[in-house]
Design a protein around this motif. Sequence first.
Motif, PDB file in Angstrom:
ATOM      1  N   ASP A  24       0.815  -1.227   0.000  1.00 17.45           N
ATOM      2  CA  ASP A  24       0.000   0.000   0.000  1.00 17.45           C
ATOM      3  C   ASP A  24       0.843   1.270   0.000  1.00 17.45           C
ATOM      4  N   SER A  25       1.932   1.261   0.764  1.00 17.72           N
ATOM      5  CA  SER A  25       2.754   2.466   0.920  1.00 17.72           C
ATOM      6  C   SER A  25       3.504   2.845  -0.360  1.00 17.72           C
ATOM      7  N   ASP A  26       3.394   2.034  -1.422  1.00 15.50           N
ATOM      8  CA  ASP A  26       4.073   2.351  -2.694  1.00 15.50           C
ATOM      9  C   ASP A  26       3.256   3.305  -3.561  1.00 15.50           C
ATOM     10  N   LEU A  27       2.075   3.674  -3.096  1.00 12.60           N
ATOM     11  CA  LEU A  27       1.164   4.426  -3.962  1.00 12.60           C
ATOM     12  C   LEU A  27       1.790   5.709  -4.532  1.00 12.60           C
ATOM     13  N   ASP A  28       2.429   6.504  -3.686  1.00 15.14           N
ATOM     14  CA  ASP A  28       2.987   7.782  -4.176  1.00 15.14           C
ATOM     15  C   ASP A  28       4.056   7.555  -5.252  1.00 15.14           C
ATOM     16  N   ASP A  29       4.960   6.630  -4.982  1.00 18.28           N
ATOM     17  CA  ASP A  29       6.025   6.340  -5.959  1.00 18.28           C
ATOM     18  C   ASP A  29       5.430   5.782  -7.251  1.00 18.28           C
ATOM     19  N   PHE A  30       4.442   4.910  -7.102  1.00 13.74           N
ATOM     20  CA  PHE A  30       3.827   4.291  -8.280  1.00 13.74           C
ATOM     21  C   PHE A  30       3.151   5.358  -9.130  1.00 13.74           C
ATOM     22  N   PHE A  31       2.363   6.198  -8.480  1.00 14.62           N
ATOM     23  CA  PHE A  31       1.667   7.262  -9.223  1.00 14.62           C
ATOM     24  C   PHE A  31       2.680   8.192  -9.902  1.00 14.62           C
ATOM     25  N   ALA A  32       3.795   8.469  -9.207  1.00 13.55           N
ATOM     26  CA  ALA A  32       4.797   9.394  -9.756  1.00 13.55           C
ATOM     27  C   ALA A  32       5.303   8.924 -11.122  1.00 13.55           C
ATOM     28  N   TYR A  33       5.587   7.637 -11.290  1.00 12.87           N
ATOM     29  CA  TYR A  33       6.102   7.223 -12.601  1.00 12.87           C
ATOM     30  C   TYR A  33       5.001   6.794 -13.564  1.00 12.87           C
ATOM     31  N   ALA A  34       3.880   6.266 -13.010  1.00 14.18           N
ATOM     32  CA  ALA A  34       2.803   5.770 -13.888  1.00 14.18           C
ATOM     33  C   ALA A  34       1.977   6.908 -14.480  1.00 14.18           C
ATOM     34  N   SER A  35       2.106   8.112 -13.922  1.00 14.13           N
ATOM     35  CA  SER A  35       1.319   9.247 -14.426  1.00 14.13           C
ATOM     36  C   SER A  35       2.064  10.041 -15.496  1.00 14.13           C
ATOM     37  N   VAL A  36       3.282   9.624 -15.809  1.00 15.76           N
ATOM     38  CA  VAL A  36       4.056  10.342 -16.835  1.00 15.76           C
ATOM     39  C   VAL A  36       3.634   9.854 -18.221  1.00 15.76           C
ATOM     40  N   PRO A  37       3.119  10.746 -19.063  1.00 16.83           N
ATOM     41  CA  PRO A  37       2.682  10.319 -20.399  1.00 16.83           C
ATOM     42  C   PRO A  37       3.833   9.685 -21.188  1.00 16.83           C
ATOM     43  N   GLY A  38       3.522   8.606 -21.905  1.00 17.57           N
ATOM     44  CA  GLY A  38       4.536   8.002 -22.766  1.00 17.57           C
ATOM     45  C   GLY A  38       5.313   6.869 -22.122  1.00 17.57           C
ATOM     46  N   GLY A  44       1.506  -0.705 -23.228  1.00 23.09           N
ATOM     47  CA  GLY A  44       0.137  -1.124 -23.524  1.00 23.09           C
ATOM     48  C   GLY A  44      -0.928  -0.583 -22.602  1.00 23.09           C
ATOM     49  N   TRP A  45      -0.584   0.327 -21.695  1.00 23.79           N
ATOM     50  CA  TRP A  45      -1.621   0.912 -20.826  1.00 23.79           C
ATOM     51  C   TRP A  45      -1.501   2.437 -20.793  1.00 23.79           C
ATOM     52  N   ALA A  46      -2.672   3.059 -20.610  1.00 23.73           N
ATOM     53  CA  ALA A  46      -2.719   4.524 -20.588  1.00 23.73           C
ATOM     54  C   ALA A  46      -2.114   5.045 -19.283  1.00 23.73           C
ATOM     55  N   HIS A  47      -1.370   6.167 -19.362  1.00 25.18           N
ATOM     56  CA  HIS A  47      -0.784   6.708 -18.127  1.00 25.18           C
ATOM     57  C   HIS A  47      -1.897   7.071 -17.146  1.00 25.18           C
ATOM     58  N   HIS A  48      -1.592   7.002 -15.860  1.00 23.50           N
ATOM     59  CA  HIS A  48      -2.611   7.222 -14.824  1.00 23.50           C
ATOM     60  C   HIS A  48      -2.876   8.722 -14.678  1.00 23.50           C
ATOM     61  N   ARG A  49      -4.144   9.071 -14.647  1.00 20.53           N
ATOM     62  CA  ARG A  49      -4.507  10.490 -14.539  1.00 20.53           C
ATOM     63  C   ARG A  49      -4.732  10.897 -13.096  1.00 20.53           C
ATOM     64  N   THR A  50      -5.123   9.960 -12.253  1.00 26.18           N
ATOM     65  CA  THR A  50      -5.383  10.283 -10.846  1.00 26.18           C
ATOM     66  C   THR A  50      -4.721   9.225  -9.959  1.00 26.18           C
ATOM     67  N   ARG A  51      -4.562   9.599  -8.685  1.00 21.77           N
ATOM     68  CA  ARG A  51      -4.027   8.629  -7.727  1.00 21.77           C
ATOM     69  C   ARG A  51      -4.966   7.428  -7.600  1.00 21.77           C
ATOM     70  N   GLU A  52      -6.253   7.655  -7.843  1.00 25.53           N
ATOM     71  CA  GLU A  52      -7.208   6.544  -7.779  1.00 25.53           C
ATOM     72  C   GLU A  52      -6.911   5.505  -8.856  1.00 25.53           C
TER      73      GLU A  52
END
Length: 196
Positions: A24-38, A44-52
Motif C-alpha cells: 500500500d505504501s508504494d502508492l505515491d512512488d507508483f503514481f509518480a512514474y505511472a502518471s508520466v505520459p509516454g 500497452g496501458w494509458a498513463h494514470h490520470r489520478t491517484r485513484e
Amino acid sequence: METKIDIAGVVLETERLLLRPFQDSDLDDFFAYASVPGVGEMAGWAHHRTREDSRTVLSRFMEERDVFAIVHKRDGKVIGSVGVHDSWATQDAQYSGLRIKDLGFVLSKDYWGQGLMPEAARIVIDYCFRELGLDALTCGHFVENTRSQRVIEKLGFHYVKTLKLHARTLGKRFDTKCYILFKTSTSRVDREPAQR
Ligand SMILES: CC(C)(COP(=O)(O)OP(=O)(O)OC[C@H]1O[C@@H](n2cnc3c(N)ncnc32)[C@H](O)[C@@H]1OP(=O)(O)O)[C@@H](O)C(=O)NCCC(=O)NCCS
C-alpha cells in the motif's frame, strides 16, 4: 500449461535494486512514474490520470501477486515493475506441455538508460527458472519500441513472430514482436554481471 504465480514474501536483490511484492505504501512512488505520459503507453496501458487510477492497479498487483516492485536501493524509491503474466505461447501447439510465462516491465522515465531494467529482469528470469521451475519465458514489445527491444535482446530472448495484440486501456491493437527464452539457454543470463 497453466502455472500459478505467487510472489508473496519473495525478495530478490541485485547490486542496485531490490525486487519485492507491491504494498500500500508504494502508492505515491507508483503514481509518480505511472502518471508520466509516454511510459505506460509503450507497455500497452494509458498513463494514470489520478491517484485513484494508481490505487486500483496497485490493489490488483497486490491481489494477483504476480508483479514485482523495483526498489532503487540508493534512492529508497519504487521506480518500476516486472510482472510475470500469462503468455501467448500457452495457446501455441508448438509449446504444449511447457510451463511458460510472459515478462512485462516498466521503469520510471527518470531512470532510463542506466541498465536498470536488464539488471531487474535478469534476477526475475533467474527466479522463474530456478525457483518456479518454468521451462521458458516470453516477452514482447510494440514494433516501434526500440528501447524495450534492446532490453529483450540483451536478456538473450529469441524472436519468434509478430502478433497483433489488443491493448485494452488504449483501445487499440498493436503489432507486437514476440520473443522466447528457454531455460536451457539461461547461461548467458547467469554470466551477465549485475551492473553494466
Ligand atoms: C524499455 C525500458 C524498460 C528500458 O529500461 P532501461 O533500464 O532504460 O534499459 P537500458 O538502460 O538497458 O536501455 C535500453 C535502451 O534504451 C535506449 N536508451 C538509453 N538511454 C535512454 C534515454 N535516456 N532515453 C531514451 N532511450 C534511452 C538505448 O537504446 C538502450 O539500449 P543500449 O543499451 O543498447 O544503448 C524503459 O525505457 C521503459 O520503461 N519504457 C517504457 C515502458 C516499456 O517500454 N516497457 C516495455 C514494454 S515491452
